[in-house]
Motif scaffolding. Structure first.
Motif: not given
Length: 91
Positions: A10-12, A21-27, A84-91
């Motif tokens: 999670v973000p600190d 910039g497009d308002g679709n998610g966080i930077d 164990i890391h399950v690599n998921t690049e999808a948002e």
């Protein structure tokens, strides 16, 4: 006994969250990511259980992008035996 603790990043809490910039998610450019404080407590509880049952092992599991490995390393430094890391690049 195998003890699993599932964690997420999670973000600190001190990080200022900005929208893209497009308002679709966080930077995510300036965000410091940490283990969720609740998940950190779960790791500590798993380690306490292991102390009571010496034949146990603690495994930490997390899914997410490559940056998740930092949190897994932190959990290993806390005393977990495996990560164990399950690599998921999808948002």
């Amino acid at each position: 006994m195998n003890i699993f603790a599932c964690i997420k990043q999670v973000p600190d809490t001190t990080t200022r969250i900005k929208l893209r910039g497009d308002g679709n998610g966080i930077d995510e450019a300036d965000i410091q990511w940490i283990i969720s404080p609740h998940d950190e407590l779960a790791i500590e509880e798993a380690l306490r259980l292991r102390e009571q049952r010496p034949d146990s092992t603690v495994t930490v599991l997390s899914a997410g992008p490559e940056r998740v490995t930092d949190s897994l390393r932190m959990a290993l430094a806390m005393g977990a035996e495996r990560g164990i890391h399950v690599n998921t690049e999808a948002e």
